[in-house]
Design an enzyme around this catalytic site. Structure first.
Site, PDB file in Angstrom:
ATOM      1  N   LYS A   1      48.427  38.587  35.815  1.00  0.00           N
ATOM      2  CA  LYS A   1      47.188  38.509  35.069  1.00  0.00           C
ATOM      3  C   LYS A   1      46.345  39.760  34.915  1.00  0.00           C
ATOM      4  O   LYS A   1      45.800  40.326  35.770  1.00  0.00           O
ATOM      5  CB  LYS A   1      46.071  37.547  36.012  1.00  0.00           C
ATOM      6  CG  LYS A   1      44.689  37.395  35.360  1.00  0.00           C
ATOM      7  CD  LYS A   1      43.845  36.563  36.311  1.00  0.00           C
ATOM      8  CE  LYS A   1      42.457  36.511  35.559  1.00  0.00           C
ATOM      9  NZ  LYS A   1      41.605  35.615  36.383  1.00  0.00           N
TER      10      LYS A   1
ATOM     11  N   LYS B   1      47.165  40.536  40.069  1.00  0.00           N
ATOM     12  CA  LYS B   1      46.301  40.970  38.804  1.00  0.00           C
ATOM     13  C   LYS B   1      45.699  42.177  38.820  1.00  0.00           C
ATOM     14  O   LYS B   1      45.677  42.911  39.962  1.00  0.00           O
ATOM     15  CB  LYS B   1      45.122  39.885  39.227  1.00  0.00           C
ATOM     16  CG  LYS B   1      43.743  40.049  38.200  1.00  0.00           C
ATOM     17  CD  LYS B   1      42.697  38.811  38.660  1.00  0.00           C
ATOM     18  CE  LYS B   1      41.576  38.868  38.225  1.00  0.00           C
ATOM     19  NZ  LYS B   1      40.187  38.049  38.389  1.00  0.00           N
TER      20      LYS B   1
ATOM     21  N   ASP C   1      40.925  34.258  43.506  1.00  0.00           N
ATOM     22  CA  ASP C   1      41.169  35.638  43.224  1.00  0.00           C
ATOM     23  C   ASP C   1      40.698  36.595  44.340  1.00  0.00           C
ATOM     24  O   ASP C   1      39.432  36.965  44.122  1.00  0.00           O
ATOM     25  CB  ASP C   1      40.581  35.896  41.751  1.00  0.00           C
ATOM     26  CG  ASP C   1      41.379  35.321  40.783  1.00  0.00           C
ATOM     27  OD1 ASP C   1      41.975  33.993  40.920  1.00  0.00           O
ATOM     28  OD2 ASP C   1      41.209  35.673  39.452  1.00  0.00           O
TER      29      ASP C   1
END
Lengths: 299, 489
Positions: A235, A199, A136
């Site tokens: 996400k 995300k 991430d």
């Protein structure tokens, strides 16, 4: 973007986006559809601990929880992944061995991204070598807001390269991008540069995931799929702690992207306390009463 | 850019379970009588007709039908109340009654919403979130004007007109009753209201509330029936003002009838609105606006955005997005909280819509319908759009009053303005663009009473509503909505 320029504007109308959210969120999800939704939500969770005070012990507990959400209920799915800081990757990898649960690591000087590109790439390589299945990363919001879009894009592409086989989730940190126009542009940049997932947030900046930001990102994913045929995941992270909100997000996914995205392969929740609320709701659906939070482990 | 078609699959494994709104708490009078002089009474000849639920064709109630003699009774009651009570009452007192009606609508909002959906077929989320709250808002808004008419008309004295005969349509039964009753009461008029034949029940529920409010007998009278009842009301010699919302055909008849009688009148009639989408518009939000413009209330909306004009360079994208969006519309039981599109109001209306869809295809239009399954019983129509049509096609020219959209493309601003105005109607229009200057320029050049910018089908009691050309005359809502109910001296 790489395959032809879109022939319409990417300006976002904030008022109407919010109105669409309100409409989607007013869907009434009851009975059987609620139980299915709650179980799906559980399977999409990236169980997260991202604190300076994280210990090996805490990460081990979290990993155990990931595979044993609520042992009194035998049919519950496992969560999708554990999300930790880089030094905890080996610990998590070992603890999750054989469970099928992924290890995700934040990297690239999470959460601010304020370091040199070389350092970031080094960090990414390190976590991947340590066994992270998913990375991430954060984008450089300063560069983005300066208008250095190519720079941001190149950085994402290089991180993607450094990831090798690992899946790359690109954190936009929408709270710092402020406008929905920016969120849309950053989403498009990230997807074109090689993101497997986009995300919303680090969880360290307020506001984190907001419904209209998630909607705009899902719509960007839809357009990207239409143009390239590539399915990019989504996400939302930060601020999703209640089952009801998570189910509302599922409604949004269902009516924006359809069947394929209703799966942990393409949709995740980044959350620490969401799982317990979902379990509590599942128990309530079967017993008819809410139980005390004391009956749900807090790992 | 030609790429292979990437489709999204909205036929998902995860489906929404039925979420039905309960009907346990509602009470409908059986039979439902006429409301005259503060009492519920049967018609003089004791005739009744049935009102049915268009979602399953089952009877809901017997409703008393007003004959000429009943219309006369109602007008007499209104006249008496006007002469003796209402026109003499202090404006502050009149205002209090109207506030009371507004509050009671709010208190019984759920009951109103359920009955509206049962009787008319519209989805509960619309009757709950739009019709009923807006109805209450209208009464609140005009209650506020009751004692402030001197500020609405500075330097003039506003006198009430007298007895108002009001005829309303079936698409927004309670809301249209509110649009008509609230300004008339605020200005000191008394009323005989005739709801539409297929949707009398919420107006009669409103009559119950009016009775509960202790409004002096005869100030508001509500009678039911079809065209004959309406005609008797329009022709009645002691009615001072006619307010009508409905078809252009009937509007023309009313105009002919009242000409030379000295009666005041306002008409709110049909429409064939242009919804114009420029290439700089926020596309995903504009698609929502198109959907809301034409599929809101099954398209039974006089100001519906039934003619879509999309700038040529984005047309392919917009139409493909629109089709995908239509796949996610939920058509079904109006009482299900997840229903987006309910039942068509009546058999007659369904036949009319089907006729136009047939004509559209015969004239060479390309049809797309959302792939929803429709219930067996009741009156249903899938959301439909047509491409490959032009201004010379009948489905572009005539009001369908159903979930049927006709799409054309355009290149220049001048072209789209010309086409937008190329209609006998002029009720509403919509513009979607990121440019403020374009909005202002277009809204001046399109001859329609309401122009929405980057939105559609939004209503507010403070905003005047009404048409140009064959869409009617007079305005309802806002300060302007007081005008038809006063004589200024």
């Amino acid at each position: 973007m790489q395959s032809g320029t879109p022939t319409y504007t990417r300006n976002i109308d904030q008022v109407n986006a919010q109105e669409r959210v309100t409409k989607l969120f007013s869907r009434s999800i009851k009975k059987e559809s609620k139980i299915v939704a709650l179980n799906t939500v559980l399977s999409m969770i990236d169980l997260t601990t991202l604190e300076g005070k994280d210990s090996q012990g805490k990460v081990k507990q979290l990993c155990y929880k990931a595979a044993h959400l609520h042992d009194q209920f035998s049919n519950l799915p496992n969560v999708a992944a554990i999300c930790v800081y880089p030094p905890m990757v080996p610990v998590a990898k070992k603890a999750l061995n054989g469970t099928g649960i992924n290890v995700a690591s934040v990297a690239t000087a999470f959460p601010s991204g304020m370091t040199s590109l070389d350092t970031k790439l080094e960090e990414v390589k390190t976590v991947v070598a340590a066994g992270a299945d998913e990375v991430d990363m954060v984008i450089s919001r300063g560069k983005f807001l300066q208008g250095e879009y190519d720079w941001v894009s190149d950085e994402i592409a290089k991180v993607k390269e450094a990831c090798g086989e690992a899946h790359l989730k690109v954190i936009l940190e929408s709270g710092e991008l402020v406008t929905l126009d920016n969120v849309r542009l950053a989403s498009d940049l990230a997807m074109a540069a090689g993101a497997d997932f986009i995300k919303t947030s680090t969880g360290k900046v307020s506001p984190a995931a907001t419904p209209s930001v998630v909607l705009i990102m899902l719509e960007a994913i839809r357009d990207f799929y239409k143009q390239t045929g590539k399915k990019i995941g989504m996400k939302p992270a930060g601020g999703v702690s209640k089952a009801k909100l998570a189910v509302q997000y599922l409604v949004m996914v269902r009516e924006t992207l359809g069947q394929d995205w209703l799966s942990p392969d393409l949709f995740r929740f980044g959350a620490s306390s969401l799982a317990n609320d979902v379990i509590m709701q599942i128990v309530k659906q079967s017993t008819g009463v809410y139980q005390s939070t004391n009956y749900f482990s807090i790992d | 850019m030609k790429t292979e078609v990437k489709t999204l699959d909205f036929n998902t494994d995860w489906e929404y379970s039925p979420a039905l709104e309960s009907t346990d708490h509602i009470h409908i009078q059986e039979p439902t009588d006429l409301f005259i002089s503060g009492e519920f009474i049967p018609g003089v000849r004791g005739k009744y007709f049935e009102t049915i639920n268009p979602a399953n064709e089952e009877k809901i109630a017997n409703v008393a039908e007003a004959e000429k003699a009943d219309v006369d009774l109602a007008v007499k009651a209104a006249r008496k109340a006007y002469d003796n009570v209402w026109s003499k009452m202090k404006p502050t007192e009149r205002g209090k009654y109207i506030f009371r009606i507004a509050r009671l609508i709010q208190e019984r909002a759920r009951e109103f919403a359920v009955i509206e959906s049962l009787d008319g077929g519209k989805p509960i989320r619309e009757s709950r979130d739009v019709d009923v709250p807006l109805s209450a808002a209208h009464f609140f808004y005009y209650a506020g004007w009751a004692d402030k008419l001197e500020y609405a008309f500075p330097g003039r004295d506003a006198h009430p007109v007298g007895v108002a005969g009001q005829i309303i349509p079936w698409n927004f039964p309670l809301l249209m009753a509110a649009w008509k009753i609230a300004p008339a009461l605020a200005t000191g008029n008394t009323i005989v209201l005739k709801p539409a034949e297929t949707t009398p029940l919420t107006a009669m529920k409103l009559a119950e509330i009016i009775q509960e409010c202790d409004l002096p007998p005869g100030v508001v009278n509500i009678i039911n029936g079809g065209g004959n009842t309406g005609q008797a009301l329009v022709e009645h010699a002691d009615v001072d003002k006619i307010a009508f919302t409905g078809s252009t055909e009937v509007g023309k008849f009313i105009m002919k009838t009242v000409v030379g009688t000295g009666k005041k009148y306002t008409l709110e009639l049909g429409g064939k609105a242009a919804n114009i989408l420029f290439d700089d518009a926020p596309v995903d939000q504009a698609v929502e606006g198109i959907v809301n413009g034409i599929f809101f209330n099954q398209g039974h909306v006089c100001c519906a955005g039934s003619r879509l004009f999309v700038q040529e360079n984005i047309a392919e994208n917009v139409i493909s997005k629109l089709k995908e969006r239509m796949e996610t519309l939920i058509v079904g039981d109006p009482l299900d909280k997840n229903t987006d599109i309910g039942a068509i109001n009546s058999k007659i209306q369904l036949d009319k819509i089907k006729m136009y869809v047939d004509i559209g295809q015969k004239e060479g239009g390309s049809i797309f319908q959302s792939p929803c399954s429709l219930p067996k019983m009741g009156y249903w129509h899938a959301p439909t759009l047509f491409t490959d049509v032009s201004q010379s096609h009948r489905i572009v020219q005539e009001e369908i009053f159903g979930p049927v959209l006709a799409i054309q493309t355009f290149r220049t601003v001048d072209e789209v303005i010309m086409k937008a105005n190329n209609t006998p109607y002029g009720l509403s229009g919509g513009v979607w663009t990121d440019k403020g200057s374009k909005i202002f320029s277009l809204s001046k050049k399109i001859r329609a009473g309401v122009i929405w910018a980057n939105t559609f089908n939004k209503f507010d009691p403070s905003a005047p509503f009404g048409g140009y050309k064959e869409s009617g005359l007079g305005r309802e809502g806002g300060v302007e909505g007081l005008m038809p109910y006063v004589n200024l001296v």
